[in-house]
Scaffold this motif. Structure first.
Motif, mmCIF file in Angstrom:
data_model
loop_
_atom_site.group_PDB
_atom_site.id
_atom_site.type_symbol
_atom_site.label_atom_id
_atom_site.label_comp_id
_atom_site.label_asym_id
_atom_site.label_seq_id
_atom_site.Cartn_x
_atom_site.Cartn_y
_atom_site.Cartn_z
ATOM 1 N N ARG A 54 -3.867 4.582 10.441
ATOM 2 C CA ARG A 54 -4.765 5.724 10.232
ATOM 3 C C ARG A 54 -5.225 6.328 11.561
ATOM 4 O O ARG A 54 -5.573 7.506 11.609
ATOM 5 C CB ARG A 54 -5.945 5.355 9.326
ATOM 6 C CG ARG A 54 -6.890 4.330 9.850
ATOM 7 C CD ARG A 54 -8.069 4.116 8.870
ATOM 8 N NE ARG A 54 -9.014 3.175 9.454
ATOM 9 C CZ ARG A 54 -9.046 1.881 9.180
ATOM 10 N NH1 ARG A 54 -8.207 1.358 8.313
ATOM 11 N NH2 ARG A 54 -9.923 1.091 9.764
ATOM 12 N N LEU A 92 -3.045 -1.453 9.349
ATOM 13 C CA LEU A 92 -3.626 -0.336 8.593
ATOM 14 C C LEU A 92 -4.465 0.549 9.504
ATOM 15 O O LEU A 92 -4.465 1.777 9.389
ATOM 16 C CB LEU A 92 -4.483 -0.868 7.437
ATOM 17 C CG LEU A 92 -3.729 -1.520 6.269
ATOM 18 C CD1 LEU A 92 -4.701 -2.286 5.374
ATOM 19 C CD2 LEU A 92 -2.973 -0.485 5.445
ATOM 20 N N ALA A 95 0.827 -1.202 0.000
ATOM 21 C CA ALA A 95 0.000 0.000 0.000
ATOM 22 C C ALA A 95 0.858 1.246 0.000
ATOM 23 O O ALA A 95 1.993 1.252 0.459
ATOM 24 C CB ALA A 95 -0.902 0.006 1.228
ATOM 25 N N THR A 96 0.246 2.284 -0.502
ATOM 26 C CA THR A 96 0.831 3.605 -0.472
ATOM 27 C C THR A 96 0.939 4.052 0.996
ATOM 28 O O THR A 96 0.157 3.630 1.826
ATOM 29 C CB THR A 96 -0.090 4.518 -1.319
ATOM 30 O OG1 THR A 96 0.472 5.782 -1.420
ATOM 31 C CG2 THR A 96 -1.457 4.633 -0.730
ATOM 32 N N PRO A 97 1.920 4.888 1.338
ATOM 33 C CA PRO A 97 2.020 5.306 2.744
ATOM 34 C C PRO A 97 0.995 6.386 3.078
ATOM 35 O O PRO A 97 0.465 7.039 2.185
ATOM 36 C CB PRO A 97 3.435 5.904 2.812
ATOM 37 C CG PRO A 97 3.666 6.459 1.454
ATOM 38 C CD PRO A 97 2.973 5.505 0.502
ATOM 39 N N ILE A 98 0.745 6.551 4.365
ATOM 40 C CA ILE A 98 -0.003 7.731 4.813
ATOM 41 C C ILE A 98 1.003 8.860 4.951
ATOM 42 O O ILE A 98 2.049 8.699 5.580
ATOM 43 C CB ILE A 98 -0.723 7.466 6.147
ATOM 44 C CG1 ILE A 98 -1.890 6.501 5.920
ATOM 45 C CG2 ILE A 98 -1.223 8.779 6.755
ATOM 46 C CD1 ILE A 98 -2.719 6.217 7.152
ATOM 47 N N ARG A 99 0.697 9.986 4.331
ATOM 48 C CA ARG A 99 1.628 11.117 4.348
ATOM 49 C C ARG A 99 1.022 12.247 5.184
ATOM 50 O O ARG A 99 -0.178 12.507 5.098
ATOM 51 C CB ARG A 99 1.917 11.574 2.914
ATOM 52 C CG ARG A 99 2.396 10.407 2.049
ATOM 53 C CD ARG A 99 2.494 10.785 0.585
ATOM 54 N NE ARG A 99 3.681 11.548 0.317
ATOM 55 C CZ ARG A 99 3.756 12.528 -0.593
ATOM 56 N NH1 ARG A 99 2.689 12.861 -1.281
ATOM 57 N NH2 ARG A 99 4.883 13.165 -0.782
ATOM 58 N N TYR A 100 1.871 12.909 5.942
ATOM 59 C CA TYR A 100 1.366 13.876 6.936
ATOM 60 C C TYR A 100 2.414 14.979 7.048
ATOM 61 O O TYR A 100 3.567 14.694 7.369
ATOM 62 C CB TYR A 100 1.199 13.115 8.255
ATOM 63 C CG TYR A 100 0.482 13.791 9.404
ATOM 64 C CD1 TYR A 100 -0.043 15.084 9.340
ATOM 65 C CD2 TYR A 100 0.306 13.101 10.603
ATOM 66 C CE1 TYR A 100 -0.703 15.649 10.419
ATOM 67 C CE2 TYR A 100 -0.352 13.652 11.688
ATOM 68 C CZ TYR A 100 -0.852 14.923 11.593
ATOM 69 O OH TYR A 100 -1.501 15.481 12.675
ATOM 70 N N TYR A 154 -2.803 -7.453 8.984
ATOM 71 C CA TYR A 154 -2.688 -6.340 8.044
ATOM 72 C C TYR A 154 -3.794 -5.317 8.315
ATOM 73 O O TYR A 154 -3.556 -4.110 8.325
ATOM 74 C CB TYR A 154 -2.765 -6.896 6.623
ATOM 75 C CG TYR A 154 -2.344 -5.915 5.552
ATOM 76 C CD1 TYR A 154 -1.135 -5.241 5.645
ATOM 77 C CD2 TYR A 154 -3.158 -5.668 4.454
ATOM 78 C CE1 TYR A 154 -0.741 -4.334 4.669
ATOM 79 C CE2 TYR A 154 -2.780 -4.787 3.465
ATOM 80 C CZ TYR A 154 -1.574 -4.115 3.577
ATOM 81 O OH TYR A 154 -1.201 -3.220 2.604
ATOM 82 N N GLU A 155 -4.986 -5.825 8.594
ATOM 83 C CA GLU A 155 -6.106 -4.952 8.934
ATOM 84 C C GLU A 155 -5.770 -4.105 10.168
ATOM 85 O O GLU A 155 -6.018 -2.899 10.206
ATOM 86 C CB GLU A 155 -7.356 -5.806 9.210
ATOM 87 C CG GLU A 155 -8.565 -4.995 9.612
ATOM 88 C CD GLU A 155 -9.762 -5.874 9.992
ATOM 89 O OE1 GLU A 155 -9.774 -7.071 9.647
ATOM 90 O OE2 GLU A 155 -10.678 -5.349 10.658
ATOM 91 N N ASP A 206 -4.945 -12.166 7.396
ATOM 92 C CA ASP A 206 -5.253 -10.793 6.970
ATOM 93 C C ASP A 206 -5.468 -9.846 8.153
ATOM 94 O O ASP A 206 -5.258 -8.647 8.039
ATOM 95 C CB ASP A 206 -6.544 -10.781 6.130
ATOM 96 C CG ASP A 206 -6.287 -11.189 4.698
ATOM 97 O OD1 ASP A 206 -5.099 -11.326 4.316
ATOM 98 O OD2 ASP A 206 -7.279 -11.391 3.966
ATOM 99 N N ALA A 250 -2.056 9.568 10.706
ATOM 100 C CA ALA A 250 -2.682 10.247 9.564
ATOM 101 C C ALA A 250 -2.987 11.706 9.899
ATOM 102 O O ALA A 250 -3.144 12.063 11.063
ATOM 103 C CB ALA A 250 -3.979 9.530 9.190
ATOM 104 N N ARG A 293 2.762 -5.995 5.199
ATOM 105 C CA ARG A 293 2.001 -7.222 5.390
ATOM 106 C C ARG A 293 2.978 -8.313 5.832
ATOM 107 O O ARG A 293 4.066 -8.452 5.263
ATOM 108 C CB ARG A 293 1.321 -7.645 4.095
ATOM 109 C CG ARG A 293 0.377 -8.802 4.278
ATOM 110 C CD ARG A 293 -0.090 -9.328 2.937
ATOM 111 N NE ARG A 293 -1.334 -8.733 2.466
ATOM 112 C CZ ARG A 293 -2.547 -9.127 2.867
ATOM 113 N NH1 ARG A 293 -2.673 -10.059 3.772
ATOM 114 N NH2 ARG A 293 -3.618 -8.569 2.345
#
Lengths: 444, 157
Positions: free
Chosen positions: A365, A361, A193-198, A357-358, A354, A369, A348
C-alpha cells in the motif's frame, strides 16, 4: 494509416541498439500488434494455485486483452481455457475468482461445461440433430489455451502453440520465483488477499522499464521517500527503533553509488533483475523466530543462501514483476496503448511469522496503491512521458547508459546496477517475439 | 461536548481539507490516530488484510509535508478537493467520557489539471476529547467501489 501490420521489417526498425522509436509507446497499431503477436506467443502469468484450493474453484485473468479462465477440476488437476462460451462468446466467468461447483453454466443459453472444459449439456439439443455440430469447434466445449504450465504453483499460459517451451523461455530467471518460495520454511506461498489495483494512463512498457531503472528513485522519489526521512529525523528524535514504515521508505533515497554496486543481472528472452549483490530490501529488521525456523527447515548454509539473495526487482518478460524479499508480484496488464492496469499481489510465506505478511501488505500500500505517494511520483513521470512522446522534435527514446558495443543479447550477464541494459534486453526480446510471430503469421 | 459539537467538528474537518488548511487539519488528529481506507467490504483487520491506506500521524505528516514540497512533481499543478457530506449520524456518544463515533455519507471530488474524479462512500470517525477539544482517533473511509482500479488519489477523503 497501417504501416506496421504485416511489415516485420518496419517493426524491427523501431528498436536500435541504444534507442527505441516512440511508436513503441504511442502508436495504436503497434499496440494492436503486441496484442496479436507478442502476448500470445510468450508465457504470461495468470495466477497462483493457492487461489484454486478446491474442486470447482476458478480465477479469471487476461493474456494481453484476451480473457482466460483457470479452474480446479474434480480430480484435482488445473485447466486453463479461453473465457468465452463456444456458442455466442459470452464470458463464462465474470468474477475475479469463485467456485462454480461441478460445472460451468453459461448464463445466456445454459450451455454447460465440466470443470475440465468438456461440453456437458446443451438445452433442447435435438435442435442440433443433423446440423453437423460435432464437426465444429463449438462442440468441443471451452477452448483450451495452447499451453499452460504450473511451475511451483505459479500458473503461466501461452495462447499460441509452438515457440519456446516454458523452460527455454524463462531459463535461469525462474531462480527468483524459487527464492521467493524458498523463503517460506514450508516452501509454500499463499495468496489470501485481493490485489491492489491501480490504473495508469501510460503504455505498459514504461512500467516494466521503470522496475530496473535505478537512476530514478533518488530523483523522482525525493518528494516521498526524501520527505519521509526528513519528517522521521525531526519527529523520531530519541527513538531507539526505526518504524517499519520508515525502513520501507528510506532506502529509496540510496545514492547512485549504492545502486551501481548493487548490480544488475540480465537473462535471455528479456528477463532480468536489479539488486544482485545488495538491494533496498536488504536491511529490514529481523523478525523473531523466523531465521531459526529457516535453519530447521533448510540447514544453516542453505538458509543463509536463501535469505542472502536480496534481489530487488525481477522482470519476467513481458509483463510480470517479482519482488522475492517482500513477497510481492505486480502484473502490468495492457488495456490500451496509453492505459495499463497494475495489479499488485501479496503472498503469505506459509509457516513464517505474521509480521512478514504485515510488512508485505504495508509495502504494497505504500508503493503500489493509487493512494501511494511513491506511486504518485512514478505515475506523474509516466504520464508526462506519454504526453511528451507526442513531440516530433525527437522521435527516439534513449536507453544508452553503460552501453557497450560488445554487449551480447540473450545471454546471462551481471553488470553495474545503473546500466540501462535490462531495458535494452527487454526491447531485444520485444523485437524478437514481435517479429518472430509476425513472420510466422505471414508464413502460415 | 454535546451532539452539536460533534457534528460541527465533522463538518469543520471536511472544510479544512477543502480549503487546503493541511496544518490545521492534521492538528485535529490524536497522537495515536489512524487514517484507514480498507480494500475489502466490511473489513475488520487493517494489519493482516490489505488496505489502500492505514497511516499513523507520522505518515500523515509526511503526506502533508510532501504536498508542499518543491520537488513534488505530482503536485504541479496542485490538486484540489471538495467534500459533499450528508448529515453525520452519531453511532455512539458518551458526553461524560468525551467520546463519540459518527458515520457520514459523502461524495468526494478530487481534481488536478483537466482531470476530475469523483468518489462515493462513508466516513467513520472515532473521536475523543483531549484537554477539552475533540480529536480524531480513527478516521475510516469505506468507498462503495474500494476494489476498483483508481488512478491517483493524492488528497484526503
Amino acid at each position: 494509416m497501417a504501416q506496421y501490420t504485416g511489415n516485420a521489417e518496419a517493426v524491427s526498425a523501431l528498436v536500435r541498439d541504444t534507442e527505441v522509436h516512440r511508436d513503441v509507446y504511442v502508436d495504436r497499431e503497434i499496440f494492436e500488434l503486441e496484442m496479436e503477436h507478442l502476448f500470445p506467443s510468450t508465457w504470461i502469468y495468470i495466477g497462483h494455485a493457492s487461489q484454486l484450493p478446491n474442486p470447482g474453484d476458478f480465477i479469471t485473468a487476461t493474456v494481453g486483452r484476451q480473457p482466460v479462465l483457470a479452474t480446479r477440476h474434480s480430480n484435482g488437476t488445473i485447466h486453463v481455457f479461453h473465457n468465452r462460451c463456444p456458442h455466442k462468446g459470452v464470458k463464462i466467468a465474470s468474477e475475479a475468482c469463485g467456485n462454480t461447483g461441478k460445472f460451468f453454466r453459461c448464463p445466456y443459453h445454459a450451455w454447460s461445461f465440466k470443470t475440465d472444459g468438456s461440453l456437458l449439456a446443451i438445452p433442447l439439443k435435438k435442435g442440433y440433430d443433423n446440423t453437423g455440430l460435432n464437426e465444429v469447434q463449438a462442440s468441443e466445449g471451452l477452448a483450451k489455451v495452447a499451453e499452460f504450465r504450473v511451475y511451483r504453483d505459479f500458473l503461466f499460459a501461452k495462447l499460441k502453440p509452438g515457440g519456446l517451451s516454458f523452460e527455454d523461455f524463462f531459463g535461469e530467471s525462474l531462480s527468483t520465483i524459487d527464492n521467493m518460495i524458498d523463503r517460506s520454511p514450508e516452501g509454500q506461498l499463499r495468496i489470501e488477499a485481493t490485489p491492489i489495483r491501480y490504473m495508469h494512463t501510460c503504455n505498459w512498457k514504461m512500467l516494466v522499464e521503470n522496475q530496473t531503472d535505478t537512476c530514478h528513485p533518488m530523483v523522482a522519489h525525493e518528494s516521498s521517500a526524501g520527505t519521509a526521512i526528513k519528517v522521521w529525523e525531526r519527529e523520531g528524535a530519541g527513538s531507539t527503533e526505526t518504524p517499519m514504515a520508515v525502513q520501507l521508505y528510506a532506502p529509496f533515497m540510496s545514492p547512485y553509488e549504492f545502486y551501481e554496486k548493487a548490480g544488475l543481472r540480465v537473462w535471455a528472452n528479456g528477463h532480468g533483475h536489479s539488486g544482485v549483490a545488495n538491494s533496498i530490501h536488504a536491511d529490514y529488521s529481523d523478525i523473531p523466530g523466523y531465521f531459526d525456523s529457516m535453519v530447521a527447515a533448510y540447514g544453516g548454509t542453505r538458509a543463509r543462501e536463501i535469505l542472502g539473495d536480496v534481489r530487488h526487482n525481477s522482470i519476467y518478460f513481458p509483463n510480470l514483476l517479482v519482488k522475492a524479499p517482500v513477497q510481492i508480484i505486480r502484473n502490468f496488464i495492457p488495456i490500451a496503448v496509453d492505459k495499463t492496469l497494475v495489479e499488485s499481489w501479496v503472498f503469505r510465506l506459509v509457516g513464517a511469522p505474521d509480521k512478514f505478511y504485515e510488512r508485505a501488505l504495508m509495502y504494497n500500500r505504500f508503493i503500489n496503491a493509487p493512494t501511494s505517494i511513491v506511486g504518485h511520483d512514478d505515475l506523474e513521470m509516466y504520464e508526462r512521458a506519454q504526453e511528451g512522446l507526442n513531440s516530433d522534435g525527437n522521435q527516439w527514446v534513449n536507453l544508452q547508459r553503460l552501453y557497450d558495443e560488445d554487449e551480447e543479447a540473450d545471454v546471462t550477464a551481471v553488470i553495474n546496477g545503473t546500466s540501462e541494459r535490462q531495458m535494452r534486453n527487454q526491447f531485444h526480446a520485444w523485437k524478437k517475439f514481435m517479429t518472430g510471430a509476425m513472420q510466422e503469421g505471414a508464413a502460415a | 461536548m454535546n451532539r452539536k459539537d460533534v457534528i460541527d467538528f465533522i463538518y469543520n474537518e471536511a472544510d479544512l481539507l477543502d480549503r487546503m488548511q493541511w496544518q490545521s487539519w492534521i492538528e485535529l488528529y490524536h497522537p495515536d490516530a489512524r487514517y484507514w481506507m480498507p480494500l475489502e467490504w466490511q473489513q475488520t483487520d487493517p494489519v493482516l488484510q490489505p488496505s489502500l491506506m492505514y497511516e499513523d500521524l507520522l505518515l500523515l505528516k509526511v503526506r502533508v509535508e510532501r504536498l508542499a514540497g518543491e520537488r513534488t512533481f505530482s503536485q504541479k499543478p496542485k490538486s484540489r478537493c471538495h467534500h459533499l457530506l450528508q448529515a453525520p449520524q452519531l453511532t455512539a456518544l458518551d458526553e461524560a467520557a468525551g467520546t463519540a463515533s459518527t458515520r457520514t455519507s459523502f461524495i468526494y471530488t478530487e481534481t488536478r489539471g483537466d482531470v476530475l474524479e469523483r468518489f462515493s462512500g462513508w466516513a467513520s470517525h472515532d473521536l475523543v476529547t483531549v484537554d477539552g477539544a475533540l480529536r480524531i482517533k480513527l478516521k475510516r473511509i469505506d468507498l462503495i467501489n474500494f476494489d476498483a482500479p483508481f488512478s491517483n488519489i493524492q488528497l484526503f477523503m
